[in-house]
Design a protein around this motif. Structure first.
Motif, PDB file in Angstrom:
ATOM      1  N   ALA A 118      73.041  39.750  73.187  1.00 39.27           N
ATOM      2  CA  ALA A 118      74.405  40.127  72.788  1.00 39.27           C
ATOM      3  C   ALA A 118      75.351  38.930  72.882  1.00 39.27           C
ATOM      4  CB  ALA A 118      74.906  41.276  73.661  1.00 39.27           C
ATOM      5  N   ASP A 119      75.181  38.110  73.902  1.00 41.31           N
ATOM      6  CA  ASP A 119      76.017  36.916  74.057  1.00 41.31           C
ATOM      7  C   ASP A 119      75.814  35.949  72.892  1.00 41.31           C
ATOM      8  OD1 ASP A 119      76.976  37.916  76.444  1.00 41.31           O
ATOM      9  OD2 ASP A 119      75.651  36.717  77.714  1.00 41.31           O
ATOM     10  N   ARG A 120      74.560  35.820  72.452  1.00 39.36           N
ATOM     11  CA  ARG A 120      74.280  34.920  71.324  1.00 39.36           C
ATOM     12  C   ARG A 120      74.933  35.439  70.036  1.00 39.36           C
ATOM     13  NH1 ARG A 120      68.385  32.019  71.482  1.00 39.36           N
ATOM     14  NH2 ARG A 120      68.351  31.496  73.706  1.00 39.36           N
ATOM     15  N   ILE A 121      74.887  36.765  69.852  1.00 44.05           N
ATOM     16  CA  ILE A 121      75.517  37.346  68.664  1.00 44.05           C
ATOM     17  C   ILE A 121      77.021  37.071  68.700  1.00 44.05           C
ATOM     18  CG2 ILE A 121      75.972  39.478  67.397  1.00 44.05           C
ATOM     19  CD1 ILE A 121      73.345  40.603  68.605  1.00 44.05           C
ATOM     20  N   ALA A 122      77.633  37.291  69.873  1.00 42.36           N
ATOM     21  CA  ALA A 122      79.078  37.075  70.013  1.00 42.36           C
ATOM     22  C   ALA A 122      79.453  35.616  69.782  1.00 42.36           C
ATOM     23  CB  ALA A 122      79.536  37.533  71.394  1.00 42.36           C
ATOM     24  N   ALA A 123      78.607  34.717  70.247  1.00 41.45           N
ATOM     25  CA  ALA A 123      78.880  33.292  70.055  1.00 41.45           C
ATOM     26  C   ALA A 123      78.809  32.930  68.573  1.00 41.45           C
ATOM     27  CB  ALA A 123      77.884  32.455  70.852  1.00 41.45           C
ATOM     28  N   HIS A 124      78.022  33.695  67.826  1.00 44.11           N
ATOM     29  CA  HIS A 124      77.804  33.412  66.406  1.00 44.11           C
ATOM     30  C   HIS A 124      78.870  34.055  65.525  1.00 44.11           C
ATOM     31  CE1 HIS A 124      75.410  32.277  62.916  1.00 44.11           C
ATOM     32  NE2 HIS A 124      75.450  33.529  62.478  1.00 44.11           N
ATOM     33  N   ILE A 125      79.258  35.297  65.823  1.00 39.21           N
ATOM     34  CA  ILE A 125      80.183  36.020  64.932  1.00 39.21           C
ATOM     35  C   ILE A 125      81.547  36.286  65.556  1.00 39.21           C
ATOM     36  CG2 ILE A 125      78.223  37.171  63.789  1.00 39.21           C
ATOM     37  CD1 ILE A 125      79.093  39.765  65.272  1.00 39.21           C
ATOM     38  N   GLY A 126      81.688  36.003  66.850  1.00 39.06           N
ATOM     39  CA  GLY A 126      82.920  36.335  67.549  1.00 39.06           C
ATOM     40  C   GLY A 126      82.777  37.643  68.301  1.00 39.06           C
ATOM     41  N   PRO A 127      83.812  38.034  69.047  1.00 35.89           N
ATOM     42  CA  PRO A 127      83.731  39.254  69.872  1.00 35.89           C
ATOM     43  C   PRO A 127      83.423  40.491  69.024  1.00 35.89           C
ATOM     44  CG  PRO A 127      85.660  37.953  70.439  1.00 35.89           C
ATOM     45  CD  PRO A 127      85.105  37.350  69.182  1.00 35.89           C
ATOM     46  N   PHE A 128      82.598  41.361  69.573  1.00 32.97           N
ATOM     47  CA  PHE A 128      82.291  42.630  68.908  1.00 32.97           C
ATOM     48  C   PHE A 128      82.021  43.673  69.982  1.00 32.97           C
ATOM     49  CE2 PHE A 128      78.201  40.870  69.868  1.00 32.97           C
ATOM     50  CZ  PHE A 128      77.304  41.930  69.966  1.00 32.97           C
ATOM     51  N   GLY A 129      82.069  44.934  69.602  1.00 38.66           N
ATOM     52  CA  GLY A 129      81.838  46.010  70.562  1.00 38.66           C
ATOM     53  C   GLY A 129      80.360  46.313  70.702  1.00 38.66           C
ATOM     54  N   TYR A 130      79.891  46.424  71.937  1.00 42.34           N
ATOM     55  CA  TYR A 130      78.478  46.730  72.146  1.00 42.34           C
ATOM     56  C   TYR A 130      78.260  47.307  73.543  1.00 42.34           C
ATOM     57  CZ  TYR A 130      78.024  42.624  75.176  1.00 42.34           C
ATOM     58  OH  TYR A 130      78.173  41.725  76.207  1.00 42.34           O
ATOM     59  N   ARG A 131      77.084  47.900  73.712  1.00 41.71           N
ATOM     60  CA  ARG A 131      76.650  48.345  75.046  1.00 41.71           C
ATOM     61  C   ARG A 131      75.129  48.257  75.101  1.00 41.71           C
ATOM     62  NH1 ARG A 131      77.912  54.159  78.021  1.00 41.71           N
ATOM     63  NH2 ARG A 131      76.513  53.842  79.795  1.00 41.71           N
ATOM     64  N   VAL A 132      74.634  47.712  76.190  1.00 36.24           N
ATOM     65  CA  VAL A 132      73.195  47.504  76.385  1.00 36.24           C
ATOM     66  C   VAL A 132      72.585  48.688  77.131  1.00 36.24           C
ATOM     67  CG1 VAL A 132      71.530  46.105  77.667  1.00 36.24           C
ATOM     68  CG2 VAL A 132      73.319  44.981  76.320  1.00 36.24           C
ATOM     69  N   PHE A 133      71.398  49.120  76.703  1.00 29.12           N
ATOM     70  CA  PHE A 133      70.684  50.207  77.376  1.00 29.12           C
ATOM     71  C   PHE A 133      69.240  49.792  77.661  1.00 29.12           C
ATOM     72  CE2 PHE A 133      73.983  52.472  75.005  1.00 29.12           C
ATOM     73  CZ  PHE A 133      74.506  53.300  75.994  1.00 29.12           C
ATOM     74  N   THR A 134      68.779  50.105  78.859  1.00 29.71           N
ATOM     75  CA  THR A 134      67.371  49.866  79.210  1.00 29.71           C
ATOM     76  C   THR A 134      66.878  51.067  80.011  1.00 29.71           C
ATOM     77  OG1 THR A 134      68.089  48.688  81.202  1.00 29.71           O
ATOM     78  CG2 THR A 134      67.546  47.352  79.294  1.00 29.71           C
ATOM     79  N   ASP A 135      66.598  52.156  79.287  1.00 27.67           N
ATOM     80  CA  ASP A 135      66.136  53.365  79.966  1.00 27.67           C
ATOM     81  C   ASP A 135      67.138  53.772  81.035  1.00 27.67           C
ATOM     82  OD1 ASP A 135      64.444  55.466  80.530  1.00 27.67           O
ATOM     83  OD2 ASP A 135      63.206  54.334  81.932  1.00 27.67           O
TER      84      ASP A 135
END
Length: 361
Positions: A128-145
């Motif tokens: 997610a950090d790499r995506i943000a660094a590439h496109i700028g801030p965006f809304g997200y939430r990480v899930f792992t079970d």
């Protein structure tokens, strides 16, 4: 600017980053899971979730990503293979042989290394950090079970695999020995293509289940599942199921061990999932002797730690009772008697049951 082309390029870039972060596969699913809602509600209504009240508490939010995380437009799905790096050919047969040694403690393969929640969460966050660094801030939430997410549904819709008859995701080139993770995002991304099912007429997983918890294709009654009983269930293990648990003290891999597709299961590239000393090949007596302090020390950073020492002893006591059903063993009996006055009524009750299983010499 071609927005569609840019979105497709972004998905390709995310997949490349995922590979760098040790994910085996990255997909993208949509948020309309309405087709899964009737099955989910029927499963909950039948009580098949057992003590896992959190599953019912969230209701249909499990099938509605945009309600669970408002603003979600797409779900990035991830697969991470977990077989230890040192896994040898014929590993399925090796694991099945453990079940024929009543005094050996069997821990599910996935739980012998580091807690997968920690590994996946850290790497999904890095993605997610790499995506943000590439496109700028965006809304997200990480899930792992870690929340009410229909992981296998999302995985199957995004090409990570299909839902096997044991309800786990299956991949033609990786079997089912992998973890799933997701990133809910407020980005409209093109979906990756789903794959067709390849279980055919095979019913090996259904046939082998020790407690007949797989009540039909793609339907598991958690209340009978050994993984549920040894991990999620906090109270006494039902008497009629105890003899069926054998020497499985944390989880159960039987349905995966007999699955033909798991001959293609992949080894992890990470040291995180390498086996820890004591969690493979140890005797029941050795693990039953762990004090609470030793249990906490030996399971630090492990998924096993969350069941606590009481359930650990409860599970091993059942396995010891099953070993005594096979053959009387004074050493096992002495070990059990050493816990007969344990402060926990749960432990005391299971120890008493185990001692009562001893076969006359």
């Amino acid at each position: 600017m071609n927005v569609a082309l840019d979105a497709a390029q972004l998905v390709s870039q995310i997949q490349a980053w995922g590979q760098e972060l040790a994910f085996s596969q990255i997909g993208v699913a949509g948020v309309d899971l309405s087709a899964a809602e009737p099955g989910l509600m029927a499963w909950l209504s039948a009580g098949c979730h057992g003590d896992m009240g959190y599953m019912a508490a969230h209701g249909l939010k499990r099938a509605r990503p945009a309600e669970l995380v408002p603003g979600t437009l797409s779900v990035i799905t991830a697969r991470m293979d977990y077989l230890p790096r040192a896994t040898t050919e014929g590993w399925q047969a090796i694991e099945l042989e453990r079940l024929d040694r009543p005094q050996e403690a069997v821990v599910s393969v996935y739980a012998r290394g580091r807690d997968y929640h920690k590994v996946l969460r850290n790497r999904l966050q890095a993605l997610a950090d790499r995506i943000a660094a590439h496109i700028g801030p965006f809304g997200y939430r990480v899930f792992t079970d870690s929340a009410p997410v229909l992981e296998v549904e999302l995985a199957s819709r995004s090409g990570i695999g299909w839902r096997g008859k044991h309800t786990l995701a299956l991949h033609r080139e990786a079997g089912s020995m992998f973890f799933l993770g997701e990133i809910f995002v407020d980005l409209a991304l093109p979906h990756t293509e789903a794959v067709s099912e390849h279980c055919g007429s095979c019913s090996a997983c259904i046939d082998v289940c020790p407690t007949q918890a797989i009540t039909g294709p793609q339907h598991v009654d958690a209340r009978r599942c050994i993984s549920y009983l040894t991990i999620e269930h906090a109270g006494p293990i039902p008497l009629e199921l105890r003899p069926l648990m054998g020497n499985r003290i944390y989880g159960c891999d039987d349905c995966q061990l007999v699955c033909p597709w798991n001959k293609f299961a992949q080894r992890s590239v990470l040291p995180d999932f390498d086996e820890r000393a004591g969690l493979s090949g140890s005797t029941l007596i050795e693990l039953f002797a762990w004090s609470e302090a030793e249990f906490l020390r030996r399971t630090e950073g492990s998924a096993i730690r969350r069941i606590g020492h009481e359930r650990w002893l409860r599970n091993i006591a059942v396995a010891m009772g099953n070993a005594l059903r096979v053959r009387s063993d004074p050493v096992l009996e002495v070990a059990l008697q050493g816990r007969a006055d344990h402060p926990s009524p749960i432990v005391r009750e299971h120890v008493a049951w185990a001692l009562a299983q001893s076969q006359p010499a």
